[in-house]
Design a protein around this motif. Sequence first.
Motif, short mmCIF file in Angstrom:
data_model
loop_
_atom_site.label_atom_id
_atom_site.label_comp_id
_atom_site.label_asym_id
_atom_site.label_seq_id
_atom_site.Cartn_x
_atom_site.Cartn_y
_atom_site.Cartn_z
N ALA A 103 0.85 -1.20 0.00
CA ALA A 103 0.00 0.00 0.00
C ALA A 103 0.88 1.24 0.00
O ALA A 103 1.85 1.33 0.77
CB ALA A 103 -0.90 0.01 1.23
N THR A 104 0.58 2.17 -0.87
CA THR A 104 1.33 3.43 -0.93
C THR A 104 0.47 4.53 -0.34
O THR A 104 -0.70 4.66 -0.70
CB THR A 104 1.68 3.76 -2.40
OG1 THR A 104 2.56 2.73 -2.88
CG2 THR A 104 2.38 5.11 -2.52
N VAL A 105 1.05 5.30 0.57
CA VAL A 105 0.34 6.42 1.20
C VAL A 105 0.79 7.70 0.48
O VAL A 105 1.98 7.99 0.40
CB VAL A 105 0.68 6.52 2.70
CG1 VAL A 105 0.03 7.75 3.33
CG2 VAL A 105 0.23 5.25 3.43
N VAL A 106 -0.18 8.44 -0.07
CA VAL A 106 0.13 9.71 -0.75
C VAL A 106 -0.38 10.85 0.12
O VAL A 106 -1.58 10.94 0.41
CB VAL A 106 -0.51 9.78 -2.15
CG1 VAL A 106 -0.16 11.09 -2.85
CG2 VAL A 106 -0.06 8.60 -3.01
N THR A 107 0.54 11.70 0.57
CA THR A 107 0.18 12.78 1.47
C THR A 107 0.63 14.12 0.87
O THR A 107 1.40 14.14 -0.07
CB THR A 107 0.80 12.53 2.88
OG1 THR A 107 0.41 13.56 3.76
CG2 THR A 107 2.32 12.49 2.83
N GLY A 108 0.12 15.21 1.41
CA GLY A 108 0.46 16.54 0.88
C GLY A 108 -0.76 17.45 0.99
O GLY A 108 -1.89 16.97 1.06
N THR B 112 -7.98 -1.09 -14.93
CA THR B 112 -7.13 -1.40 -13.78
C THR B 112 -7.70 -0.80 -12.50
O THR B 112 -7.24 -1.08 -11.42
CB THR B 112 -5.70 -0.82 -13.97
OG1 THR B 112 -5.81 0.57 -14.23
CG2 THR B 112 -4.97 -1.51 -15.09
N CYS B 113 -8.69 0.06 -12.65
CA CYS B 113 -9.28 0.67 -11.45
C CYS B 113 -10.75 0.93 -11.72
O CYS B 113 -11.10 1.97 -12.27
CB CYS B 113 -8.53 1.97 -11.13
SG CYS B 113 -9.27 2.85 -9.77
N THR B 114 -11.61 -0.03 -11.38
CA THR B 114 -13.03 0.14 -11.63
C THR B 114 -13.64 0.94 -10.49
O THR B 114 -12.99 1.19 -9.48
CB THR B 114 -13.73 -1.23 -11.72
OG1 THR B 114 -13.62 -1.83 -10.42
CG2 THR B 114 -13.07 -2.12 -12.74
N GLU B 115 -14.91 1.27 -10.65
CA GLU B 115 -15.57 2.07 -9.62
C GLU B 115 -15.58 1.35 -8.27
O GLU B 115 -15.49 1.96 -7.22
CB GLU B 115 -17.00 2.39 -10.06
CG GLU B 115 -17.44 3.72 -9.55
CD GLU B 115 -18.57 4.34 -10.37
OE1 GLU B 115 -19.61 4.60 -9.77
OE2 GLU B 115 -18.39 4.54 -11.59
N ASP B 116 -15.65 0.01 -8.30
CA ASP B 116 -15.65 -0.77 -7.05
C ASP B 116 -14.30 -0.68 -6.34
O ASP B 116 -14.19 -1.03 -5.17
CB ASP B 116 -15.92 -2.25 -7.34
CG ASP B 116 -17.28 -2.44 -7.98
OD1 ASP B 116 -18.11 -1.52 -7.83
OD2 ASP B 116 -17.50 -3.48 -8.61
N ALA C 103 -6.30 -0.46 -6.14
CA ALA C 103 -7.47 -0.02 -5.37
C ALA C 103 -7.11 1.29 -4.70
O ALA C 103 -5.97 1.50 -4.30
CB ALA C 103 -7.84 -1.06 -4.32
N LEU C 104 -8.08 2.17 -4.61
CA LEU C 104 -7.85 3.50 -4.05
C LEU C 104 -8.67 3.74 -2.81
O LEU C 104 -9.87 3.44 -2.79
CB LEU C 104 -8.33 4.55 -5.05
CG LEU C 104 -7.39 5.07 -6.10
CD1 LEU C 104 -8.15 6.11 -6.91
CD2 LEU C 104 -6.16 5.70 -5.48
N ILE D 143 -2.53 -1.09 -3.26
CA ILE D 143 -3.52 -0.16 -2.70
C ILE D 143 -2.86 1.22 -2.61
O ILE D 143 -1.71 1.34 -2.18
CB ILE D 143 -3.96 -0.61 -1.28
CG1 ILE D 143 -4.61 -2.00 -1.34
CG2 ILE D 143 -4.91 0.40 -0.65
CD1 ILE D 143 -4.80 -2.67 0.01
N VAL D 144 -3.58 2.24 -3.05
CA VAL D 144 -3.07 3.60 -2.94
C VAL D 144 -4.03 4.37 -2.03
O VAL D 144 -5.24 4.34 -2.23
CB VAL D 144 -2.97 4.28 -4.32
CG1 VAL D 144 -2.59 5.75 -4.18
CG2 VAL D 144 -1.92 3.57 -5.18
N ILE D 145 -3.48 5.02 -1.01
CA ILE D 145 -4.30 5.77 -0.05
C ILE D 145 -3.96 7.24 -0.18
O ILE D 145 -2.81 7.65 0.03
CB ILE D 145 -4.00 5.30 1.39
CG1 ILE D 145 -4.29 3.80 1.51
CG2 ILE D 145 -4.83 6.10 2.40
CD1 ILE D 145 -3.58 3.13 2.66
N GLU D 146 -4.95 8.03 -0.57
CA GLU D 146 -4.74 9.48 -0.66
C GLU D 146 -5.30 10.13 0.60
O GLU D 146 -6.49 10.08 0.85
CB GLU D 146 -5.45 10.06 -1.89
CG GLU D 146 -5.23 11.56 -1.99
CD GLU D 146 -6.08 12.22 -3.08
OE1 GLU D 146 -5.88 13.43 -3.31
OE2 GLU D 146 -6.94 11.57 -3.67
#
Length: 358
Positions: A7-12, A58-62, A35-36, A97-100
């Motif tokens: 999982a990558t955490v994107v912060t800013g 690669t990234c559906t609404e689900d 997944a986002l 998983i990408v977490i914004e």
Amino acid sequence: MAAKIPATVVTGFLGAGKTTLIRHMLANANGKRIALIINEFGDLGVDGDILKGCGDETCTEDDIMELSNGCICCTVADDFIPTMQKLLARENKPDHIVIETSGLALPQPLVRAFNWPEISTKVTVDGVITVVDGKAVDEGVFAHNVAAVDAQRKLDENLDHETPLSELFEDQIACADMIVVNKADLLGEAQADALVAKLKAEARGGVQVVRASHGALPVDVLLGQGIGSEADMTGRDEVHHGHHHHDDDHDHDHDHDGDHHDHDHDDFESFVVSRDEVSDPKAFAAQVSDVIRAHGILRLKGFVAVTGKPMRLTVQAVGPRVDHYFDQPFGANPRETRLVVIGQAGLDRAAIEAALQA
């Protein structure tokens, strides 16, 4: 046991370009199922709508989950952990998983949450990416639109840390594994170089600082850092401790883009270096690390033939951290050493080749 999902955490801050970076990542995911988890709230939940229009297989609404109960670092137990459990319980699990986070979230409590027993065996933090607005930071204001950041603060009823922007910025830098200086195209070359050097000096050792325009970074620079940030909080902790997080209320053992710009990828380059067999893998890994430091290489990966060994040696480096291991016999494949070098444009290819072939 199945490998943990990275999982990558994107912060800013709001306006730094997190959403643009993520949209670009999704548009260039090369078949990776991402997944986002998006953390915006109040009237600012527009990011979810923008990203839901990505329409990419690669990234559906689900695959997009929105945490709308306010600042992610203040609602870890009530909101984030159940969302992660839901995602990890799926049959068609994501590759990544990408977490914004919201612009006001501290990354530290979120990274520590990956040690919670409910999720710790299934997922790991691949890396924390802090996106900064290069122009705003250069001018000493941290965010392009400070009024919008303050409005965001007022909208969030769950926010329980009143941190000045300058301190929040320091916390985001302290936790970063990679710092992306976005909007670098709005700065002069000398200004951009000075800002990169300043942020490098403020960050922990070995943290990569890269510049970007319109959030365009190659996926293999952003993802696959393999850092396991939650297992190493040394030097990452909050610089300022005026935050009242409710972690202790829960009985847990915490110890255990739509915008396509043709010039975007011109900011990065990659090339292959071939060489003869090596005799000492450990010495070669140290040599690779030295070359990476000397030339500011972002990633290096490939296979190496070692004298007298039927197995090929896999080498993977993120910044100065080099991993190497024997993975499989060469078999019918030719015994050759091929290394792919990835970095910002302007690498001294001849010098790098000579140093890796030495």
